[in-house]
Design a protein around this motif. Structure first.
Motif, PDB file in Angstrom:
ATOM      1  N   ALA A   1      39.262  22.704  97.958  1.00  0.00           N
ATOM      2  CA  ALA A   1      38.992  24.111  98.242  1.00  0.00           C
ATOM      3  C   ALA A   1      40.118  24.984  97.717  1.00  0.00           C
ATOM      4  O   ALA A   1      41.291  24.755  98.020  1.00  0.00           O
ATOM      5  CB  ALA A   1      38.823  24.327  99.739  1.00  0.00           C
TER       6      ALA A   1
ATOM      7  N   SER B   1      41.945  28.598  97.700  1.00  0.00           N
ATOM      8  CA  SER B   1      42.077  29.762  98.576  1.00  0.00           C
ATOM      9  C   SER B   1      43.477  30.334  98.447  1.00  0.00           C
ATOM     10  O   SER B   1      44.347  29.761  97.787  1.00  0.00           O
ATOM     11  CB  SER B   1      41.815  29.372 100.034  1.00  0.00           C
ATOM     12  OG  SER B   1      42.917  28.667 100.572  1.00  0.00           O
TER      13      SER B   1
ATOM     14  N   ILE C   1      35.757  24.225  95.052  1.00  0.00           N
ATOM     15  CA  ILE C   1      34.978  25.255  95.727  1.00  0.00           C
ATOM     16  C   ILE C   1      35.940  26.333  96.226  1.00  0.00           C
ATOM     17  O   ILE C   1      37.148  26.133  96.249  1.00  0.00           O
ATOM     18  CB  ILE C   1      34.160  24.695  96.910  1.00  0.00           C
ATOM     19  CG1 ILE C   1      35.088  24.140  97.999  1.00  0.00           C
ATOM     20  CG2 ILE C   1      33.188  23.630  96.430  1.00  0.00           C
ATOM     21  CD1 ILE C   1      34.370  23.740  99.283  1.00  0.00           C
TER      22      ILE C   1
ATOM     23  N   SER D   1      37.100  28.594  99.426  1.00  0.00           N
ATOM     24  CA  SER D   1      37.040  28.709 100.881  1.00  0.00           C
ATOM     25  C   SER D   1      38.163  29.644 101.312  1.00  0.00           C
ATOM     26  O   SER D   1      39.270  29.210 101.619  1.00  0.00           O
ATOM     27  CB  SER D   1      37.203  27.329 101.538  1.00  0.00           C
ATOM     28  OG  SER D   1      37.127  27.417 102.940  1.00  0.00           O
TER      29      SER D   1
ATOM     30  N   GLU E   1      35.412  26.447 108.417  1.00  0.00           N
ATOM     31  CA  GLU E   1      34.872  26.995 107.170  1.00  0.00           C
ATOM     32  C   GLU E   1      34.846  25.940 106.074  1.00  0.00           C
ATOM     33  O   GLU E   1      33.842  25.785 105.354  1.00  0.00           O
ATOM     34  CB  GLU E   1      35.732  28.187 106.735  1.00  0.00           C
ATOM     35  CG  GLU E   1      35.361  28.787 105.396  1.00  0.00           C
ATOM     36  CD  GLU E   1      34.130  29.679 105.442  1.00  0.00           C
ATOM     37  OE1 GLU E   1      33.754  30.234 104.395  1.00  0.00           O
ATOM     38  OE2 GLU E   1      33.538  29.807 106.535  1.00  0.00           O
ATOM     39  N   LEU E   2      35.931  25.197 105.950  1.00  0.00           N
ATOM     40  CA  LEU E   2      36.038  24.177 104.906  1.00  0.00           C
ATOM     41  C   LEU E   2      35.003  23.070 105.090  1.00  0.00           C
ATOM     42  O   LEU E   2      34.258  22.736 104.161  1.00  0.00           O
ATOM     43  CB  LEU E   2      37.441  23.579 104.915  1.00  0.00           C
ATOM     44  CG  LEU E   2      37.673  22.365 104.013  1.00  0.00           C
ATOM     45  CD1 LEU E   2      37.523  22.736 102.546  1.00  0.00           C
ATOM     46  CD2 LEU E   2      39.051  21.753 104.270  1.00  0.00           C
TER      47      LEU E   2
ATOM     48  N   ARG F   1      32.316  23.024 106.885  1.00  0.00           N
ATOM     49  CA  ARG F   1      30.936  23.507 106.804  1.00  0.00           C
ATOM     50  C   ARG F   1      30.467  23.495 105.357  1.00  0.00           C
ATOM     51  O   ARG F   1      29.356  23.039 105.052  1.00  0.00           O
ATOM     52  CB  ARG F   1      30.840  24.917 107.379  1.00  0.00           C
ATOM     53  CG  ARG F   1      29.443  25.532 107.293  1.00  0.00           C
ATOM     54  CD  ARG F   1      29.411  26.947 107.849  1.00  0.00           C
ATOM     55  NE  ARG F   1      30.225  27.868 107.055  1.00  0.00           N
ATOM     56  CZ  ARG F   1      29.830  28.423 105.912  1.00  0.00           C
ATOM     57  NH1 ARG F   1      28.635  28.147 105.422  1.00  0.00           N
ATOM     58  NH2 ARG F   1      30.627  29.260 105.278  1.00  0.00           N
ATOM     59  N   LYS F   2      31.311  23.980 104.452  1.00  0.00           N
ATOM     60  CA  LYS F   2      30.938  24.030 103.043  1.00  0.00           C
ATOM     61  C   LYS F   2      30.844  22.639 102.427  1.00  0.00           C
ATOM     62  O   LYS F   2      29.928  22.355 101.649  1.00  0.00           O
ATOM     63  CB  LYS F   2      31.948  24.888 102.274  1.00  0.00           C
ATOM     64  CG  LYS F   2      31.863  26.358 102.623  1.00  0.00           C
ATOM     65  CD  LYS F   2      32.779  27.217 101.751  1.00  0.00           C
ATOM     66  CE  LYS F   2      32.529  28.694 102.020  1.00  0.00           C
ATOM     67  NZ  LYS F   2      33.359  29.569 101.162  1.00  0.00           N
TER      68      LYS F   2
ATOM     69  N   TYR G   1      27.735  20.824 103.720  1.00  0.00           N
ATOM     70  CA  TYR G   1      26.529  21.355 103.081  1.00  0.00           C
ATOM     71  C   TYR G   1      26.306  20.677 101.728  1.00  0.00           C
ATOM     72  O   TYR G   1      25.178  20.264 101.402  1.00  0.00           O
ATOM     73  CB  TYR G   1      26.654  22.865 102.900  1.00  0.00           C
ATOM     74  CG  TYR G   1      25.518  23.481 102.109  1.00  0.00           C
ATOM     75  CD1 TYR G   1      24.289  23.746 102.701  1.00  0.00           C
ATOM     76  CD2 TYR G   1      25.681  23.771 100.747  1.00  0.00           C
ATOM     77  CE1 TYR G   1      23.241  24.299 101.974  1.00  0.00           C
ATOM     78  CE2 TYR G   1      24.636  24.319 100.009  1.00  0.00           C
ATOM     79  CZ  TYR G   1      23.423  24.583 100.619  1.00  0.00           C
ATOM     80  OH  TYR G   1      22.397  25.108  99.886  1.00  0.00           O
ATOM     81  N   ILE G   2      27.364  20.557 100.944  1.00  0.00           N
ATOM     82  CA  ILE G   2      27.253  19.916  99.625  1.00  0.00           C
ATOM     83  C   ILE G   2      26.873  18.448  99.780  1.00  0.00           C
ATOM     84  O   ILE G   2      25.999  17.936  99.066  1.00  0.00           O
ATOM     85  CB  ILE G   2      28.574  20.048  98.852  1.00  0.00           C
ATOM     86  CG1 ILE G   2      28.823  21.519  98.484  1.00  0.00           C
ATOM     87  CG2 ILE G   2      28.559  19.184  97.588  1.00  0.00           C
ATOM     88  CD1 ILE G   2      30.193  21.778  97.896  1.00  0.00           C
TER      89      ILE G   2
END
Length: 276
Positions: A48, A50, A75, A77, A99-100, A102-103, A106-107
């Motif tokens: 991630a 950020s 990604i 985040s 947040e991390l 969750r993403k 999902y993937i």
């Protein structure tokens, strides 16, 4: 200790494939290397990007993933956009990890992967880590911690495997450099990250800059404290060029989670209860 490697691979082999939350640090790099033996090309590393993750760490994660020959994806985040995160409460880590994961979850679900792993080790379980709640919520597994791998174990085996991260300094996100309650901004994160990047080039192996508004509090390991004192003018110049007005060296030296020292045990317990 070889039994630990065998048991770790047996744990991983329960699944057909996996995704690893990959920071490029000592722990996640070691986990990725072992997981590659188990999953071959059925393994995905996700990093991630950020404001709390400096550019040089992202570049290193890309290099390490390529070196290991594992599929790698970047990604975004951005934690400071999460409501409540920038206020920097003691459970800030929960917002970030939620947040991390969750993403990443999902993937993993969308592309047919099974578990999501992170690189937490057995030593991490002893520290104040509100982000553990997010792991539970999204079913993230910590194989190294479950198999009893300590940071010392991981560095030992990383040397045996000739991993370049064997001697890499332990890293935590830049948000951990600020005392609870101090507002976190992108400008402040860039200031700390830039100063640490320049000090890192001086050859220090393990250190932190703790940011207290306009004051930079530098933590060095005991074996490098003398070196820091000898070049204190250079360190001061680096911090001032990055935007700090004052620079100080912490006499207690480097230690993980030093910002948690202001929290009482009842406070830690209350946040642990709140986030579990």
């Amino acid at each position: 200790m070889e039994n630990k490697i065998r048991l770790l691979k047996e744990r991983l082999a329960v699944y057909e494939n996996a995704v690893i939350a990959f920071s490029g640090g000592v722990d996640s790099t070691f986990l990725a290397r072992i997981a590659r033996d188990v999953y071959s090309d059925k393994l995905l590393l996700i990093t991630a990007s950020s404001s709390t993750y400096p550019f040089y760490e992202l570049d290193e994660a890309k290099t390490l993933a390529a070196l290991l020959g594992i599929n790698h994806r970047i990604i975004v985040s951005e934690e400071i956009d999460i409501p409540g995160y920038a206020d920097n409460p003691p459970d800030r880590c929960y917002y970030c990890k939620s947040e991390l994961f969750r993403k990443i979850r999902y993937i993993a679900d969308k592309e047919g992967y099974g578990p999501v792993f992170d690189g937490s080790n057995a030593d991490d379980l002893k520290d104040f880590r509100p982000g553990m709640k997010a792991k539970k919520e999204f079913g993230v597994i910590s194989p190294l911690a479950e198999a009893g791998f300590t940071k010392e174990d991981i560095r030992f085996f990383s040397r045996e495997l000739n991993l370049p991260t064997a001697t890499k300094q332990s890293y935590a996100c830049l948000a951990s450099r600020f005392p609870y309650g101090e507002k976190i901004t992108k400008e402040k994160l860039d200031r700390v990250g830039g100063a640490e990047f320049e000090i890192r080039k001086l050859g220090f192996t393990q250190f932190r800059i703790r940011s207290h508004e306009n004051l930079a509090r530098l933590e060095f390991i005991p074996t490098e404290m003398d070196k820091a004192w000898k070049i204190k003018e250079t360190l001061t110049e680096i911090c001032q060029k990055s935007g700090f007005s004052y620079t100080t060296i912490d006499l207690k030296g480097y230690r993980t989670g030093s910002m948690n020292e202001v929290l009482s045990e009842p406070e830690k317990h209350s946040y642990t209860e709140k986030t579990h």
